[in-house]
Design a protein around this motif. Structure first.
Motif, PDB file in Angstrom:
ATOM      1  N   UNK A   1       0.579  -0.950  -0.033  1.00  0.00           N
ATOM      2  CA  UNK A   1      -0.126   0.202  -0.172  1.00  0.00           C
ATOM      3  C   UNK A   1       1.022   1.306   0.169  1.00  0.00           C
ATOM      4  N   UNK A   2       2.037   1.247   1.202  1.00  0.00           N
ATOM      5  CA  UNK A   2       2.706   2.459   0.770  1.00  0.00           C
ATOM      6  C   UNK A   2       3.783   2.911  -0.775  1.00  0.00           C
ATOM      7  N   UNK A   3       3.971   1.770  -1.018  1.00  0.00           N
ATOM      8  CA  UNK A   3       5.050   1.569  -1.984  1.00  0.00           C
ATOM      9  C   UNK A   3       3.867   2.329  -3.485  1.00  0.00           C
ATOM     10  N   UNK A   4       2.150   2.072  -3.183  1.00  0.00           N
ATOM     11  CA  UNK A   4       1.464   1.979  -4.679  1.00  0.00           C
ATOM     12  C   UNK A   4       0.896   3.895  -4.509  1.00  0.00           C
ATOM     13  N   UNK A   5       0.636   4.061  -3.124  1.00  0.00           N
ATOM     14  CA  UNK A   5       0.386   5.514  -3.069  1.00  0.00           C
ATOM     15  C   UNK A   5       0.272   6.253  -1.495  1.00  0.00           C
ATOM     16  N   UNK A   6       1.971   5.924  -1.296  1.00  0.00           N
ATOM     17  CA  UNK A   6       2.687   7.012  -0.341  1.00  0.00           C
ATOM     18  C   UNK A   6       4.134   7.101  -0.746  1.00  0.00           C
ATOM     19  N   UNK A   7       4.350   6.521  -1.782  1.00  0.00           N
ATOM     20  CA  UNK A   7       5.736   7.139  -2.003  1.00  0.00           C
ATOM     21  C   UNK A   7       5.766   8.208  -3.699  1.00  0.00           C
ATOM     22  N   UNK A   8       6.339   9.264  -2.757  1.00  0.00           N
ATOM     23  CA  UNK A   8       6.544   9.694  -3.075  1.00  0.00           C
ATOM     24  C   UNK A   8       7.932  10.018  -4.704  1.00  0.00           C
TER      25      UNK A   8
ATOM     26  N   UNK B   1       3.643  -3.008  -7.951  1.00  0.00           N
ATOM     27  CA  UNK B   1       3.012  -3.241  -6.227  1.00  0.00           C
ATOM     28  C   UNK B   1       1.371  -3.482  -6.014  1.00  0.00           C
ATOM     29  N   UNK B   2       0.985  -2.511  -7.253  1.00  0.00           N
ATOM     30  CA  UNK B   2      -1.177  -3.069  -7.467  1.00  0.00           C
ATOM     31  C   UNK B   2      -1.373  -4.466  -7.198  1.00  0.00           C
ATOM     32  N   UNK B   3      -0.314  -5.209  -8.139  1.00  0.00           N
ATOM     33  CA  UNK B   3      -0.626  -6.414  -8.309  1.00  0.00           C
ATOM     34  C   UNK B   3      -0.772  -7.066  -7.686  1.00  0.00           C
ATOM     35  N   UNK B   4       0.617  -6.773  -6.197  1.00  0.00           N
ATOM     36  CA  UNK B   4       0.878  -7.123  -4.605  1.00  0.00           C
ATOM     37  C   UNK B   4      -0.041  -7.655  -3.813  1.00  0.00           C
ATOM     38  N   UNK B   5      -0.787  -6.131  -3.822  1.00  0.00           N
ATOM     39  CA  UNK B   5      -1.706  -5.914  -2.468  1.00  0.00           C
ATOM     40  C   UNK B   5      -3.418  -6.327  -3.082  1.00  0.00           C
ATOM     41  N   UNK B   6      -3.450  -6.540  -3.877  1.00  0.00           N
ATOM     42  CA  UNK B   6      -4.888  -6.460  -4.297  1.00  0.00           C
ATOM     43  C   UNK B   6      -5.131  -7.782  -5.239  1.00  0.00           C
TER      44      UNK B   6
END
Length: 314
Positions: A255-262, A276-281
């Protein structure tokens, strides 16, 4: 359609994971295998917990709910990817896109809340073992799960209603395999400032608060375990939390890698963000049953009984 959602676009096109024709078939097979493993693994856990009276405890009640959420979570994205491949179509209607976004983030929120609730359960079990049965009552467990569902639905409903007010009048290609909020905001030709403010404030609060609760719970747990004089006792206490910690790290890490990575600027067009999205979904819901069952003797025993019973009946 235009009168309802203020949009001149009636559908979007999901580019999927890859635009390379030679990669489509392997990705289809990979997603199909992962989805079947996710559904089978989580349903087996639900069945094992439901049929074994020894597992009718708060910890397994929360795990059963987590498995149900993971099945639903994967079912909001993967079947659409598979159907698009079979039908050779990448289209998704505007209402279908908003519906998919609603359920994806509702189940993300539920995963988030359930992991926090499970951390609190382990905190009470390890730090206050004598009061565990009086604190973690059936009523409290049901209230925690029901409250999580209510908050998750209200949170996602707010974001979905705000998204429905936007206008989409130019590009309708989503460089993703599902309707994610960030690509949709980038496609909008209206002012998205309110949406972004709500996501950064209320949305971040919804994600960060449970994570902080997990950290606080495990700080207390670690302190309590370190006071145990026996090395064997310390190992036993840590092993009961190992599975949960592994799932927490996998979930929040992606989640951090996708949405909180500047550095990524939240771009879904980049391969690293897509991975990363494939990982968490997809991957995380598939791995959860294996992580919990491999480190849990009682659950492994219950799963073996279920599989053995079904094999004999066949």
């Amino acid at each position: 359609m235009r009168g309802n959602n203020q949009s001149s676009i009636s559908e979007f096109f999901l580019l999927g994971l890859s635009t390379q024709p030679q990669q489509q078939q392997p990705l289809f097979l990979l997603f199909l295998i992962m989805y079947l493993a996710t559904v089978l693994g989580n349903l087996l856990i639900i069945l094992a917990i439901s049929t074994d009276s020894r597992l009718h405890t708060p910890m397994y009640f929360f795990l059963c709910n987590l498995s149900f959420v993971d099945v639903c979570f994967s079912s909001t994205t993967v079947p659409k990817v598979l159907v698009n491949h079979i039908l050779r179509s990448q289209a998704i209607s505007f209402s279908g896109c908003l519906t998919q976004m609603y359920f994806v983030f509702m189940f993300v929120d539920m995963d988030n809340f359930l992991l926090a609730v499970m951390a609190y359960d382990r905190f009470v079990a390890i730090c206050h073992p004598l009061h565990y049965t009086t604190k973690m009552t059936h009523q409290l467990c049901a209230l925690l799960v029901a409250g999580s569902w209510v908050i998750a639905n209200l949170n996602v409903l707010l974001h979905t209603l705000l998204m429905a007010q936007l206008s989409f009048c130019a590009d309708n290609v989503i460089p993703h395999f599902f309707c994610d909020v960030t690509p949709l905001l980038k496609l909008s030709c209206s002012d998205t400032h309110l949406n972004e403010v709500v996501i950064l404030s209320e949305g971040s609060l919804i994600m960060i608060t449970p994570f902080v609760c997990i950290l606080i719970s495990y700080i207390h747990i670690i302190c309590a375990v370190l006071r145990v004089p026996s090395p064997r006792g310390r190992w036993k206490a840590f092993s009961t939390c190992g599975s949960h910690l592994a799932v927490v790290c996998l979930f929040y890490g992606t989640i951090i890698a996708v949405y909180f990575n500047p550095s990524s600027s939240h771009s879904a067009e980049k391969d690293t963000d897509t991975a990363a999205t494939v990982l968490y979904t997809v991957v995380t819901p598939m791995l959860n049953p294996f992580i919990y069952s491999l480190r849990n003797r009682d659950l492994k025993g219950a799963l073996w009984k279920v599989v053995h019973r079904r094999t004999l009946s066949v």
